[in-house]
Design a protein around this motif. Structure first.
Motif, short mmCIF file in Angstrom:
data_model
loop_
_atom_site.label_atom_id
_atom_site.label_comp_id
_atom_site.label_asym_id
_atom_site.label_seq_id
_atom_site.Cartn_x
_atom_site.Cartn_y
_atom_site.Cartn_z
N ALA A 1 0.51 -12.52 -12.82
CA ALA A 1 1.36 -11.28 -13.40
C ALA A 1 0.67 -10.39 -12.46
CB ALA A 1 0.88 -11.12 -14.79
N VAL A 2 2.21 -9.85 -12.25
CA VAL A 2 1.44 -8.30 -11.36
C VAL A 2 2.73 -7.86 -12.59
CG1 VAL A 2 4.53 -8.46 -10.73
CG2 VAL A 2 2.97 -7.26 -9.43
N VAL A 3 1.91 -6.38 -11.93
CA VAL A 3 1.64 -5.11 -13.02
C VAL A 3 1.82 -3.95 -12.46
CG1 VAL A 3 -0.23 -4.09 -14.58
CG2 VAL A 3 0.02 -6.29 -14.64
N SER A 4 3.13 -2.70 -12.69
CA SER A 4 3.39 -2.28 -11.64
C SER A 4 2.86 -0.36 -13.06
CB SER A 4 5.11 -2.20 -11.65
OG SER A 4 5.52 -0.56 -11.43
N ILE A 5 2.26 0.21 -12.03
CA ILE A 5 1.71 1.13 -12.94
C ILE A 5 2.41 2.98 -12.59
CG2 ILE A 5 -0.47 2.17 -14.05
CD1 ILE A 5 -1.77 -0.64 -13.41
N GLN A 6 2.68 3.26 -12.94
CA GLN A 6 3.20 4.71 -12.71
C GLN A 6 2.23 5.84 -14.21
OE1 GLN A 6 7.52 4.95 -13.01
NE2 GLN A 6 7.74 7.62 -12.27
N ASP A 7 1.94 7.42 -12.79
CA ASP A 7 1.39 7.61 -13.74
C ASP A 7 2.52 8.64 -13.70
OD1 ASP A 7 -0.14 10.44 -14.66
OD2 ASP A 7 -1.48 10.53 -12.48
N ASP B 1 0.76 -1.42 0.52
CA ASP B 1 -0.43 -0.03 -0.32
C ASP B 1 1.01 0.78 -0.30
OD1 ASP B 1 -1.89 -1.16 0.01
OD2 ASP B 1 -3.08 -1.15 1.95
N ALA B 2 2.40 0.76 0.10
CA ALA B 2 3.22 2.63 1.03
C ALA B 2 3.35 2.94 -1.13
CB ALA B 2 3.82 2.26 2.11
N VAL B 3 3.59 2.16 -1.41
CA VAL B 3 4.49 2.36 -2.55
C VAL B 3 4.10 3.27 -3.68
CG1 VAL B 3 5.79 -0.20 -2.98
CG2 VAL B 3 3.52 0.39 -4.09
N PRO B 4 5.11 4.41 -3.93
CA PRO B 4 4.50 5.52 -4.94
C PRO B 4 3.70 4.88 -5.78
CG PRO B 4 6.94 5.44 -4.78
CD PRO B 4 6.63 4.01 -3.36
N VAL B 5 4.04 3.11 -6.30
CA VAL B 5 2.81 3.09 -8.25
C VAL B 5 2.34 2.10 -7.62
CG1 VAL B 5 5.93 3.29 -9.15
CG2 VAL B 5 4.64 1.32 -8.22
N GLY B 6 0.95 2.76 -9.05
CA GLY B 6 0.30 1.15 -8.35
C GLY B 6 0.69 -0.44 -9.15
N LEU B 7 -0.12 -1.09 -8.17
CA LEU B 7 0.35 -2.73 -8.66
C LEU B 7 -1.10 -3.26 -8.72
CD1 LEU B 7 2.86 -2.82 -5.78
CD2 LEU B 7 3.39 -2.94 -8.35
N LEU B 8 -1.12 -4.29 -9.85
CA LEU B 8 -2.10 -5.13 -9.49
C LEU B 8 -1.48 -6.51 -10.10
CD1 LEU B 8 -4.18 -3.22 -12.13
CD2 LEU B 8 -5.29 -3.79 -10.16
N VAL C 1 -4.62 10.04 -19.89
CA VAL C 1 -3.73 10.35 -18.73
C VAL C 1 -2.21 8.96 -19.14
CG1 VAL C 1 -3.99 7.81 -17.55
CG2 VAL C 1 -2.24 9.96 -16.37
N TRP C 2 -0.99 9.76 -18.88
CA TRP C 2 -0.21 8.82 -19.31
C TRP C 2 0.31 8.12 -17.88
CZ3 TRP C 2 2.50 7.98 -24.34
CH2 TRP C 2 1.45 8.88 -25.20
N ILE C 3 0.55 7.13 -18.84
CA ILE C 3 1.39 5.94 -17.51
C ILE C 3 2.19 4.86 -18.56
CG2 ILE C 3 -1.33 5.39 -16.70
CD1 ILE C 3 -1.39 2.48 -17.62
N ARG C 4 2.81 5.27 -17.38
CA ARG C 4 4.23 4.16 -17.28
C ARG C 4 3.99 2.81 -16.46
NH1 ARG C 4 9.79 6.63 -17.27
NH2 ARG C 4 9.28 7.13 -19.17
N VAL C 5 4.43 1.44 -17.69
CA VAL C 5 3.85 -0.12 -17.24
C VAL C 5 4.61 -1.05 -17.42
CG1 VAL C 5 1.80 -2.07 -17.66
CG2 VAL C 5 1.17 0.87 -18.00
N THR C 6 4.91 -1.44 -16.53
CA THR C 6 6.01 -2.69 -16.51
C THR C 6 5.36 -4.28 -15.96
OG1 THR C 6 7.21 -1.44 -16.31
CG2 THR C 6 8.22 -3.65 -15.44
#
Length: 677
Positions: A645-651, A541-548, A626-631
């Motif tokens: 799979a785990v997805v990292s999402i950055q605004d 919950d604390a990381v500054p990126v979105g996680l799914l 919105v532009w997002i950076r996905v890994t």
């Protein structure tokens, strides 16, 4: 012995000095009084008592026997008419009287005058009365039988004993002379004679009566031999008519209830040899129908009789057994059993022998026999042979062996099983606890029985555990409860107990069967896992990126953090499909839609590795972009396969705007430089 003169006898008859005395007759099996025998007694006014052995022959010699008989019958019938109807009266008839053609008429007239039923009369006749004119005796006997009189052959075995007499006259009773009875205890010949007479009587359906019984040993022996009726001083002396009422007040005229039968009564069962005619067929049926092998061996260990079952066990026909010795028929077993048979011939009894035959059965298995050997005794208590009962227990032995192996396997499984078995009664009282109880809990098994196990519970778990146990006892539902147990050293370990009831045919609970297992390590692991999950959630919950995190192949979202919901500006329910967030919502920089195979999660799952960061334009539900950076990276399961799979999402929307502003500024400056030049 007091002598008497014919003149004295005539005076005695005139004065009615010769009177009947009554000796009790009883049923040996029950001791119940069945009647009396009337015996003539004469007390001479001067000389005193005169023996019947004196005055009866005197009466016969002087032609006074008819008068004596009539006087006695009159008095006997008068007294007997006052006795209970179920009691019979026996009366001796002189051999001379039995030749009198008017005998039946004399008896009938005397009975009518006294009001006595002749169906209660038993006339006792000695064999000497039948000598000379058997046809006349038969005629008189038939007349008496027509009146309802019963006939007894008195003093059988003495004097002129002849089986022809038994066959010629319609006797009802056979009386055993007192001389044989008195000598039974001391002379085996007398015992054998008595047994033979009793057996003969039963063969001819005659009631057997023993005279002269003086001791309980004699009575018991007669009962064992099958004698029906007895009389003698053991049951009472002859009493005068005036004493009959007092004597009857002490007697029972009905048999005691079966509930009062003593062991002695049970031991005094009739001897089968004493009644061959009645018992032979029954014995033969039992012999042949018994589910065990039976045989009788004589003193030379030769087969005298054998049933079909034992013949089959020995593998030899019945005919090939008879007359042959045990060693001839079953030589392979003879060395084992002969020593026991020899000891049985000395009077020993064996009821629990087991022999294994070297000869295997049809299945190739050693045969095991369970054998009982008993000595067979004759009337003189001499061993005349061996009675053998044989049961083939090969199948039982195989079952016992399998059971022992099963018990060993069960014992091993119980000892090695981490679960501890226990049982309780229907009220919840612990009856048994497994051997590992003490090892697991630190408490002795005996301390756990009944309600003792409660003492081992953590104070905080007592009420909850007992309440749940009581509810299951009430409803019959299975129990599954966890609690802590103290080992006495200040440490507590978690235990889990499960149990289910066993019911009888009516549905009533008769027993509970359960197990206890140590789950302390599991509890510690669960606690550590919860702590790890909490720590992971905090980091997640604390990381500054979105996680799914989504599962594969269903693409169901199993985890998401608040940052992901903030970037998408929408709620992301767990269990929802990730396609709803990428289908028609993802665009390349040139504005074209993403294809299925271009999704970062698809490429991570298919490629099995992490994708490079990629800038993607995401269109939100309200139309904003919105532009997002996905890994994306694959999630591997326990077996090494890809589970999701785990997805990292950055605004990166603000960074893109700043980049665009800088690009626009650079372009503006370039245009200004061109215009100046």
């Amino acid at each position: 012995m007091v002598a008497a003169h014919p003149t004295d006898l005539r005076k005695a008859l005139d004065a009615d000095e010769i009177v009947p005395y009554f000796q009790p007759i009883v049923e040996l099996r029950t001791g119940v009084l069945t009647g009396f025998e009337a015996l003539a007694r004469w007390r001479h006014p001067i000389q005193g008592p005169v023996s019947p052995d004196v005055f009866i022959p005197l009466a016969e010699e002087n032609g006074l026997i008819g008068r004596l008989t009539r006087n006695l019958l009159r008095r006997v019938f008068t007294v007997a008419a006052t006795l209970p109807d179920k009691l019979s009266v026996s009366f001796n008839i002189s051999p001379l009287q039995f030749g009198d053609r008017t005998l039946s008429q004399q008896i009938s007239s005397a009975a009518q005058r006294a009001g006595f039923s002749l169906e209660r009369l038993v006339l006792e006749i000695t064999e000497s009365a039948l000598i000379g004119n058997i046809e006349q005796a038969q005629s008189i006997a038939q007349e008496l039988k027509a009146l309802g009189v019963s006939l007894a052959l008195d003093d059988f075995g003495t004097g002129y004993s002849s089986l022809r007499h038994l066959q010629a006259l319609p006797f009802d009773e056979l009386k055993i002379d007192a001389s044989f009875v008195r000598e039974m205890s001391d002379r085996k010949e007398s015992r054998k004679i008595v047994a033979a007479i009793i057996g003969l009587g039963h063969s001819l359906s005659l009631t057997t009566v023993a005279e002269g019984i003086e001791t309980t040993d004699q009575a018991d022996m007669l009962l064992r031999l099958g004698c029906d009726i007895g009389q003698g001083w053991l049951y009472g002396p002859p009493v005068p008519p005036d004493d009959l009422a007092g004597f009857l007040s002490t007697q029972s005229l009905s048999p005691a209830s079966s509930a009062s039968t003593t062991k002695k009564d049970a031991d005094n069962l009739p001897n089968l040899e004493a009644m061959p005619a009645q018992r032979l067929a029954q014995l033969q049926a039992i012999y042949e129908g018994a589910p065990v092998g039976l045989c009788f061996l004589d003193r030379n260990l030769r087969y005298v009789s054998i049933n079909k079952q034992l013949a089959l066990m020995n593998g030899v026909s019945i005919a090939d057994h008879l007359g042959r010795t045990v060693s001839d028929v079953i030589p392979e077993l003879s060395p084992q059993i002969d020593p026991y048979l020899r000891r049985v011939l000395q009077g020993e009894t064996f009821t629990d022998l087991e022999f294994t035959s070297p000869k295997k059965n049809a299945d190739g298995i050693d045969r095991t026999m369970f054998v009982a050997y008993l000595p067979v005794l004759d009337e003189a208590n001499e061993v005349v042979g061996v009675s053998a009962a044989v049961l083939d227990i090969t199948s039982r032995k195989l079952i016992e062996k399998a059971l022992r192996e099963s018990e060993e396997h069960y014992r091993d499984s119980v000892e090695l099983n981490p679960q501890i078995p226990w049982t309780s009664d229907a009220q919840g009282r612990i009856l048994t606890a497994g051997p590992r109880w003490e090892e697991a809990t630190g408490w002795a098994r005996e301390e756990a029985l009944d309600q003792g196990w409660v003492k081992a519970l953590h104070p905080a778990d007592v009420i909850r555990t007992l309440r749940q146990w009581a509810e299951c006892l009430r409803t019959g539902e299975p129990i599954d409860v966890e609690f802590r147990v103290g080992r006495g050293d200040g440490a507590w370990r978690w235990m889990r107990s499960r149990a289910a009831p066993r019911r009888d045919a009516t549905g009533k609970i008769v027993r509970w069967y359960g197990t206890v297992e140590d789950i302390d390590d599991r509890k510690k692991a669960e606690r550590a896992l919860r702590e790890s999950e909490a720590l992971l959630r905090a980091v997640f919950d604390a990381v500054p990126v979105g996680l799914l995190i989504s599962e594969s192949p269903g693409n169901r979202i199993v985890m998401r953090n608040p940052r992901a919901e903030a970037i998408f500006q929408r709620s992301i329910p767990l269990g929802s499909n990730i396609d709803s967030y990428r289908h028609a919502n993802l665009f390349h920089a040139d504005g074209s839609h993403f294809k299925q195979e271009e999704y970062p999660t698809e490429r991570a799952v298919q490629g099995g590795g992490r994708t490079e960061p990629e800038d993607i334009l995401y269109r939100r539900d309200d139309g904003t972009q919105v532009w997002i950076r996905v890994t994306a990276a694959p999630v591997h399961g326990k077996n090494g396969g890809i589970a999701g799979a785990v997805v990292s999402i950055q605004d990166i929307g603000k960074a893109a705007q700043e980049k665009q502003r800088l690009l626009d500024r650079i372009k503006e400056l370039e245009e200004q430089l061109k215009s100046r030049s």
